[in-house]
Design an enzyme around this catalytic site. Structure first.
Site, PDB file in Angstrom:
ATOM      1  N   ARG A 122      74.891 -55.777 -11.581  1.00  0.00           N
ATOM      2  CA  ARG A 122      73.468 -55.500 -11.669  1.00  0.00           C
ATOM      3  C   ARG A 122      72.869 -55.723 -10.291  1.00  0.00           C
ATOM      4  O   ARG A 122      73.531 -56.192  -9.373  1.00  0.00           O
ATOM      5  CB  ARG A 122      72.779 -56.439 -12.670  1.00  0.00           C
ATOM      6  CG  ARG A 122      73.146 -56.226 -14.127  1.00  0.00           C
ATOM      7  CD  ARG A 122      72.581 -54.939 -14.712  1.00  0.00           C
ATOM      8  NE  ARG A 122      71.144 -54.797 -14.507  1.00  0.00           N
ATOM      9  CZ  ARG A 122      70.199 -55.313 -15.292  1.00  0.00           C
ATOM     10  NH1 ARG A 122      70.548 -56.046 -16.329  1.00  0.00           N
ATOM     11  NH2 ARG A 122      68.929 -55.107 -15.047  1.00  0.00           N
ATOM     12  N   ARG A 169      73.305 -54.234  -3.820  1.00  0.00           N
ATOM     13  CA  ARG A 169      74.590 -53.580  -4.083  1.00  0.00           C
ATOM     14  C   ARG A 169      75.250 -53.124  -2.780  1.00  0.00           C
ATOM     15  O   ARG A 169      76.459 -53.276  -2.598  1.00  0.00           O
ATOM     16  CB  ARG A 169      74.386 -52.399  -5.036  1.00  0.00           C
ATOM     17  CG  ARG A 169      73.875 -52.816  -6.402  1.00  0.00           C
ATOM     18  CD  ARG A 169      73.784 -51.654  -7.359  1.00  0.00           C
ATOM     19  NE  ARG A 169      73.100 -52.039  -8.589  1.00  0.00           N
ATOM     20  CZ  ARG A 169      73.315 -51.498  -9.771  1.00  0.00           C
ATOM     21  NH1 ARG A 169      74.204 -50.528  -9.897  1.00  0.00           N
ATOM     22  NH2 ARG A 169      72.649 -51.902 -10.825  1.00  0.00           N
ATOM     23  N   SER A 195      60.487 -52.918  -8.756  1.00  0.00           N
ATOM     24  CA  SER A 195      61.589 -52.742  -7.815  1.00  0.00           C
ATOM     25  C   SER A 195      61.172 -51.841  -6.657  1.00  0.00           C
ATOM     26  O   SER A 195      60.267 -51.003  -6.774  1.00  0.00           O
ATOM     27  CB  SER A 195      62.801 -52.130  -8.520  1.00  0.00           C
ATOM     28  OG  SER A 195      62.567 -50.765  -8.820  1.00  0.00           O
ATOM     29  N   CYS A 211      71.111 -44.528 -24.211  1.00  0.00           N
ATOM     30  CA  CYS A 211      71.077 -44.285 -22.768  1.00  0.00           C
ATOM     31  C   CYS A 211      72.310 -44.801 -22.052  1.00  0.00           C
ATOM     32  O   CYS A 211      72.663 -44.299 -20.984  1.00  0.00           O
ATOM     33  CB  CYS A 211      69.841 -44.958 -22.159  1.00  0.00           C
ATOM     34  SG  CYS A 211      68.266 -44.349 -22.763  1.00  0.00           S
ATOM     35  N   LYS A 242      66.140 -40.843 -16.448  1.00  0.00           N
ATOM     36  CA  LYS A 242      67.415 -41.206 -17.074  1.00  0.00           C
ATOM     37  C   LYS A 242      67.324 -42.528 -17.828  1.00  0.00           C
ATOM     38  O   LYS A 242      68.180 -42.807 -18.670  1.00  0.00           O
ATOM     39  CB  LYS A 242      68.531 -41.270 -16.024  1.00  0.00           C
ATOM     40  CG  LYS A 242      68.435 -42.426 -15.054  1.00  0.00           C
ATOM     41  CD  LYS A 242      69.650 -42.469 -14.139  1.00  0.00           C
ATOM     42  CE  LYS A 242      69.583 -43.657 -13.194  1.00  0.00           C
ATOM     43  NZ  LYS A 242      70.789 -43.759 -12.347  1.00  0.00           N
ATOM     44  N   ASP A 243      66.301 -43.354 -17.545  1.00  0.00           N
ATOM     45  CA  ASP A 243      66.133 -44.632 -18.234  1.00  0.00           C
ATOM     46  C   ASP A 243      65.208 -44.539 -19.446  1.00  0.00           C
ATOM     47  O   ASP A 243      64.980 -45.543 -20.125  1.00  0.00           O
ATOM     48  CB  ASP A 243      65.551 -45.681 -17.275  1.00  0.00           C
ATOM     49  CG  ASP A 243      66.478 -45.991 -16.110  1.00  0.00           C
ATOM     50  OD1 ASP A 243      67.709 -45.912 -16.299  1.00  0.00           O
ATOM     51  OD2 ASP A 243      65.977 -46.307 -15.016  1.00  0.00           O
ATOM     52  N   SER A 294      76.998 -48.970 -15.035  1.00  0.00           N
ATOM     53  CA  SER A 294      76.872 -47.866 -15.983  1.00  0.00           C
ATOM     54  C   SER A 294      78.194 -47.595 -16.696  1.00  0.00           C
ATOM     55  O   SER A 294      79.208 -47.320 -16.041  1.00  0.00           O
ATOM     56  CB  SER A 294      76.439 -46.599 -15.229  1.00  0.00           C
ATOM     57  OG  SER A 294      76.786 -45.420 -15.930  1.00  0.00           O
ATOM     58  N   ARG A 346      79.058 -44.958 -18.215  1.00  0.00           N
ATOM     59  CA  ARG A 346      79.482 -43.598 -17.849  1.00  0.00           C
ATOM     60  C   ARG A 346      80.210 -43.608 -16.512  1.00  0.00           C
ATOM     61  O   ARG A 346      81.286 -43.035 -16.356  1.00  0.00           O
ATOM     62  CB  ARG A 346      78.259 -42.686 -17.815  1.00  0.00           C
ATOM     63  CG  ARG A 346      78.545 -41.216 -17.549  1.00  0.00           C
ATOM     64  CD  ARG A 346      78.301 -40.785 -16.117  1.00  0.00           C
ATOM     65  NE  ARG A 346      77.004 -41.161 -15.616  1.00  0.00           N
ATOM     66  CZ  ARG A 346      76.679 -41.102 -14.330  1.00  0.00           C
ATOM     67  NH1 ARG A 346      77.559 -40.696 -13.430  1.00  0.00           N
ATOM     68  NH2 ARG A 346      75.482 -41.483 -13.915  1.00  0.00           N
ATOM     69  N   ARG A 347      79.626 -44.280 -15.499  1.00  0.00           N
ATOM     70  CA  ARG A 347      80.275 -44.353 -14.188  1.00  0.00           C
ATOM     71  C   ARG A 347      81.578 -45.144 -14.265  1.00  0.00           C
ATOM     72  O   ARG A 347      82.549 -44.816 -13.570  1.00  0.00           O
ATOM     73  CB  ARG A 347      79.320 -44.987 -13.175  1.00  0.00           C
ATOM     74  CG  ARG A 347      78.152 -44.089 -12.795  1.00  0.00           C
ATOM     75  CD  ARG A 347      77.144 -44.837 -11.961  1.00  0.00           C
ATOM     76  NE  ARG A 347      76.065 -43.969 -11.490  1.00  0.00           N
ATOM     77  CZ  ARG A 347      74.863 -44.405 -11.114  1.00  0.00           C
ATOM     78  NH1 ARG A 347      74.588 -45.693 -11.161  1.00  0.00           N
ATOM     79  NH2 ARG A 347      73.949 -43.546 -10.691  1.00  0.00           N
ATOM     80  N   THR A 361      79.699 -50.986 -10.507  1.00  0.00           N
ATOM     81  CA  THR A 361      78.687 -50.176 -11.174  1.00  0.00           C
ATOM     82  C   THR A 361      78.311 -50.874 -12.478  1.00  0.00           C
ATOM     83  O   THR A 361      79.131 -51.595 -13.059  1.00  0.00           O
ATOM     84  CB  THR A 361      79.182 -48.750 -11.485  1.00  0.00           C
ATOM     85  OG1 THR A 361      78.163 -48.040 -12.210  1.00  0.00           O
ATOM     86  CG2 THR A 361      80.453 -48.753 -12.318  1.00  0.00           C
ATOM     87  N   VAL A 417      69.259 -51.735  -5.122  1.00  0.00           N
ATOM     88  CA  VAL A 417      70.120 -50.951  -4.242  1.00  0.00           C
ATOM     89  C   VAL A 417      70.572 -51.768  -3.039  1.00  0.00           C
ATOM     90  O   VAL A 417      71.761 -51.778  -2.684  1.00  0.00           O
ATOM     91  CB  VAL A 417      69.392 -49.665  -3.787  1.00  0.00           C
ATOM     92  CG1 VAL A 417      70.182 -48.954  -2.688  1.00  0.00           C
ATOM     93  CG2 VAL A 417      69.177 -48.727  -4.975  1.00  0.00           C
TER      94      VAL A 417
END
Length: 338
Positions: free
Chosen positions: A152, A158, A18, A247, A86-87, A132, A134-135, A130, A155
């Site tokens: 998905r 999105r 990416s 995660c 974080k991944d 995630s 969490r988000r 999003t 950047v």
């Protein structure tokens, strides 16, 4: 493996394909070239997370972005890896080591909109994207009348969905936008960490290699390490490890080293955002916490535990306190931890 002194070929850095992964790997490559005087070559590797277009909430939690890269490292296709921390699963495979955590970028999330309307002020029915969990939970809390869309994509794709009007907003990591040098005309709202904490390790990179790598490569990679970043992310990842939630759990943890102390904020959310359990603790890193709580062995208690040991113990304690307060009812625990 040849040492850096004898090798003539470039040092090979394994990275996802990416644009963001290659941008952040490029920053690490440039820093390592300055340290070693050797060229560093990016080796693009396709991970499952790059090819499987299913929702991250369905396929996440088992290192989908890391597994193929690690296979390439073990196979000798590259000399070291750069991951978004974080991944990265909390369990590091035998034979591998996180050789460095460079200084963390901005750990915040940002909400991207066309006109700059704050997230909480979006009109009812606004579509916020999003991938995630969490988000998603945080959007439900901040903008309860909005519609959360599971998305998905990279950047740019999105951002384009906001620019086109398909979505009113997307939630992205500030660090990713910074590393990409995004100059989009879209408006951004920085979401403060006090009310919108982010994923363990967000904004941080992990530089990983084999434990049997040449000593001079290990030393060169270690020179990239930022001590306070490593202490902070050690505590954050210990919270995730202690929750044993994966995660992609709807949880957040952010730590900051303040003098000789570490402050850890951690929150676990219900998936619909209707409930949250959080802690905000500040503890010393000089071993006093371990002595007071009986963690670690006798030598640690007597001599003062190293900061990493203390940070991990504090993070695990935060996780256990969250579980005692009912966090286990909010997250799906999984094995192995990631």
């Amino acid at each position: 493996m040849s040492t850096l002194r004898t090798r003539t070929a470039p040092i090979r850095l394994g990275t996802r394909r990416s644009a963001l992964a290659q941008a952040q790997s490029g920053h690490v490559a440039a820093a390592l070239e300055k340290i070693t005087g050797h060229a560093v070559e990016l080796v693009p590797i396709t991970s499952e997370g790059d090819t499987n277009r299913a929702s991250l909430s369905e396929i996440g939690g088992q290192g989908i972005f890391a597994t193929r890269l690690r296979e390439a490292l073990f196979a000798g296709e590259c000399d070291f890896l750069v991951h978004s921390l974080k991944d990265l699963p909390t369990a590091i495979p035998d034979g591998l080591v996180i050789a460095a955590t460079p200084r963390r970028e901005d750990a915040r999330d940002v909400a991207i909109t066309r006109g700059g309307t704050p997230l909480h002020a979006l009109r009812a029915g606004s579509r916020v994207g999003t991938g995630s969990p969490r988000r998603m939970a945080q959007v439900h809390r901040r903008a309860p009348h909005a519609e959360v869309v599971d998305i998905r994509g990279n950047v740019d794709s999105r951002l384009q969905r906001v620019a086109s009007g398909e979505l009113e907003a997307v939630i992205l990591a500030a660090a990713g936008l910074s590393r990409l040098g995004s100059d989009s005309p879209l408006r951004r709202e920085e979401l403060g960490l006090a009310e919108w904490p982010t994923a363990p390790g967000q904004g941080s990179l992990a530089v990983e290699t084999r434990t049997d790598a040449p000593a001079d490569l290990l030393a060169a990679l270690a020179a990239l390490d930022d001590h306070d970043t490593r202490v902070a992310v050690t505590a954050e990842r210990a919270v995730l490890e202690g929750l044993d939630a994966g995660c992609q759990a709807p949880m957040a943890a952010h730590a900051v080293v303040e003098g000789g102390d570490i402050r850890v904020r951690a929150v676990v959310y219900a998936s619909d955002g209707g409930r949250r359990i959080g802690l905000d603790v500040t503890e010393p890193l000089n071993g006093e916490y371990i002595r007071r709580n009986g963690s670690g062995n006798g030598a640690d208690a007597a001599d003062g535990a190293p900061p990493m040991h203390a940070a991990r113990a504090i993070g695990l304690s935060v996780a256990h306190r969250l579980l005692d307060q009912g966090a286990a009812d909010l997250v799906s625990r999984e094995h192995p931890s990631s």
